[in-house]
Design a protein around this motif. Structure first.
Motif, PDB file in Angstrom:
ATOM      1  N   THR A  33      34.149  48.198  15.170  1.00 63.18           N
ATOM      2  CA  THR A  33      35.097  47.895  14.095  1.00 63.18           C
ATOM      3  C   THR A  33      35.169  49.016  13.061  1.00 63.18           C
ATOM      4  O   THR A  33      36.140  49.107  12.320  1.00 63.18           O
ATOM      5  N   GLU A  34      34.167  49.871  12.996  1.00 57.63           N
ATOM      6  CA  GLU A  34      34.133  50.977  12.037  1.00 57.63           C
ATOM      7  C   GLU A  34      34.393  52.330  12.696  1.00 57.63           C
ATOM      8  O   GLU A  34      34.332  53.362  12.027  1.00 57.63           O
ATOM      9  N   LEU A  35      34.680  52.342  13.988  1.00 57.30           N
ATOM     10  CA  LEU A  35      34.804  53.600  14.722  1.00 57.30           C
ATOM     11  C   LEU A  35      35.834  54.539  14.109  1.00 57.30           C
ATOM     12  O   LEU A  35      35.540  55.713  13.847  1.00 57.30           O
ATOM     13  N   ILE A  36      37.032  54.070  13.874  1.00 60.08           N
ATOM     14  CA  ILE A  36      38.093  54.954  13.352  1.00 60.08           C
ATOM     15  C   ILE A  36      37.744  55.445  11.954  1.00 60.08           C
ATOM     16  O   ILE A  36      37.956  56.623  11.632  1.00 60.08           O
ATOM     17  N   ALA A  37      37.171  54.579  11.115  1.00 65.15           N
ATOM     18  CA  ALA A  37      36.770  55.004   9.765  1.00 65.15           C
ATOM     19  C   ALA A  37      35.717  56.106   9.833  1.00 65.15           C
ATOM     20  O   ALA A  37      35.787  57.100   9.092  1.00 65.15           O
ATOM     21  N   VAL A  38      34.756  55.972  10.728  1.00 59.91           N
ATOM     22  CA  VAL A  38      33.714  56.993  10.879  1.00 59.91           C
ATOM     23  C   VAL A  38      34.312  58.289  11.411  1.00 59.91           C
ATOM     24  O   VAL A  38      34.023  59.377  10.897  1.00 59.91           O
ATOM     25  N   LEU A  39      35.162  58.199  12.437  1.00 62.38           N
ATOM     26  CA  LEU A  39      35.776  59.413  12.996  1.00 62.38           C
ATOM     27  C   LEU A  39      36.632  60.129  11.954  1.00 62.38           C
ATOM     28  O   LEU A  39      36.605  61.362  11.852  1.00 62.38           O
ATOM     29  N   LYS A  40      37.397  59.364  11.182  1.00 60.37           N
ATOM     30  CA  LYS A  40      38.237  59.961  10.134  1.00 60.37           C
ATOM     31  C   LYS A  40      37.371  60.648   9.079  1.00 60.37           C
ATOM     32  O   LYS A  40      37.663  61.764   8.652  1.00 60.37           O
ATOM     33  N   TRP A  41      36.300  59.988   8.670  1.00 57.94           N
ATOM     34  CA  TRP A  41      35.393  60.563   7.676  1.00 57.94           C
ATOM     35  C   TRP A  41      34.744  61.839   8.213  1.00 57.94           C
ATOM     36  O   TRP A  41      34.652  62.834   7.500  1.00 57.94           O
ATOM     37  N   LEU A  42      34.325  61.809   9.466  1.00 63.28           N
ATOM     38  CA  LEU A  42      33.716  63.003  10.061  1.00 63.28           C
ATOM     39  C   LEU A  42      34.723  64.154  10.135  1.00 63.28           C
ATOM     40  O   LEU A  42      34.384  65.312   9.868  1.00 63.28           O
ATOM     41  N   ARG A  43      35.960  63.852  10.474  1.00 65.48           N
ATOM     42  CA  ARG A  43      36.998  64.879  10.550  1.00 65.48           C
ATOM     43  C   ARG A  43      37.346  65.418   9.164  1.00 65.48           C
ATOM     44  O   ARG A  43      37.342  66.634   8.938  1.00 65.48           O
ATOM     45  N   ASP A  44      37.635  64.518   8.222  1.00 61.46           N
ATOM     46  CA  ASP A  44      38.164  64.924   6.922  1.00 61.46           C
ATOM     47  C   ASP A  44      37.115  65.445   5.951  1.00 61.46           C
ATOM     48  O   ASP A  44      37.397  66.339   5.153  1.00 61.46           O
ATOM     49  N   TYR A  74      33.299  68.275  17.680  1.00 58.39           N
ATOM     50  CA  TYR A  74      32.769  69.608  17.417  1.00 58.39           C
ATOM     51  C   TYR A  74      33.285  70.082  16.070  1.00 58.39           C
ATOM     52  O   TYR A  74      34.459  69.885  15.741  1.00 58.39           O
ATOM     53  N   SER A  75      32.405  70.699  15.299  1.00 61.44           N
ATOM     54  CA  SER A  75      32.787  71.279  14.018  1.00 61.44           C
ATOM     55  C   SER A  75      32.965  72.781  14.216  1.00 61.44           C
ATOM     56  O   SER A  75      32.007  73.484  14.534  1.00 61.44           O
ATOM     57  N   THR A  76      34.211  73.245  14.054  1.00 63.99           N
ATOM     58  CA  THR A  76      34.460  74.684  14.191  1.00 63.99           C
ATOM     59  C   THR A  76      33.932  75.447  12.980  1.00 63.99           C
ATOM     60  O   THR A  76      33.779  76.665  13.040  1.00 63.99           O
ATOM     61  N   THR A  77      33.620  74.738  11.909  1.00 65.17           N
ATOM     62  CA  THR A  77      33.041  75.364  10.719  1.00 65.17           C
ATOM     63  C   THR A  77      31.532  75.542  10.872  1.00 65.17           C
ATOM     64  O   THR A  77      30.991  76.610  10.610  1.00 65.17           O
ATOM     65  N   HIS A  78      30.855  74.473  11.310  1.00 63.65           N
ATOM     66  CA  HIS A  78      29.393  74.477  11.398  1.00 63.65           C
ATOM     67  C   HIS A  78      28.892  74.776  12.813  1.00 63.65           C
ATOM     68  O   HIS A  78      27.679  74.883  13.004  1.00 63.65           O
ATOM     69  N   HIS A  79      29.787  74.855  13.779  1.00 63.87           N
ATOM     70  CA  HIS A  79      29.432  75.150  15.175  1.00 63.87           C
ATOM     71  C   HIS A  79      28.390  74.152  15.698  1.00 63.87           C
ATOM     72  O   HIS A  79      27.353  74.533  16.222  1.00 63.87           O
TER      73      HIS A  79
END
Length: 183
Positions: A33-44, A74-79
């Motif tokens: 139920t929190e998957l999209i919120a977590v993914l959005k937070w990780l992305r943004d 994957y974080s292109t900033t933090h690799h």
């Protein structure tokens, strides 16, 4: 870089995100139920700007069921890579929210996961089979699918007649299907 700290709002959910053992990169379980919120937070907010893969796992008998859906970021900033897993509530007809709004490339990954595991992605703009033909009644990467495959006819009788080939179950090697000449 250490794994991200989840925001306070997500610490109050009934099943808090938790780090799980992983031999390759940080991995977390989150409530579906929190998957999209977590993914959005990780992305943004954490810089995980690239969705590398969406897949699932169907555990063998004796393991907890719940079709874990795995999103690899994957974080292109933090690799750094990160795995976010969320267990579908229903194992017979598993569903998960679609991440296509966050990453348009999730479209093809989710279609493949639906095709192979039968996970329906709610909110997906075009959820249909991508590897198997329309009307194929099975999900080949589920544990209940026999290792030797299931003999079935090709979906187009004209193609089958022209090629004189039909799909038949494999002799326990070479994947779930092999094509052979009709004799």
């Amino acid at each position: 870089m250490l794994p991200p700290i989840f925001p306070p709002r997500l610490r109050t959910v009934s099943r808090m995100p938790r780090c799980v053992p992983s031999s390759d990169h940080p991995a977390f379980d989150v409530p579906i139920t929190e998957l999209i919120a977590v993914l959005k937070w990780l992305r943004d907010e954490q810089g995980y700007d690239f969705l590398t893969d969406v897949t699932a796992v169907d555990w063998a008998k004796g393991f907890p069921r719940g079709s874990p859906l795995c999103n690899h970021l994957y974080s292109t900033t933090h690799h750094q890579f990160l795995r976010i897993a969320a267990h579908c509530a229903d194992d017979v007809e598993p569903t998960a929210p679609s991440a296509v709004e966050l990453w348009p490339g999730a479209n093809w990954h989710e279609r493949e996961t639906y095709d192979m595991f039968g996970i329906t992605f709610t909110g997906h703009p075009d959820l249909r089979r991508i590897l198997m033909w329309d009307g194929y009644p099975f999900f080949p990467l589920r544990k209940e699918f026999p290792l030797a495959g299931i003999e079935t006819e090709l979906p187009d009788p004209e193609v089958a007649a022209e090629t004189r080939v039909r799909v038949k179950s494999a002799p326990m090697m070479g994947g779930p299907f092999v094509a052979s000449s009709a004799s």
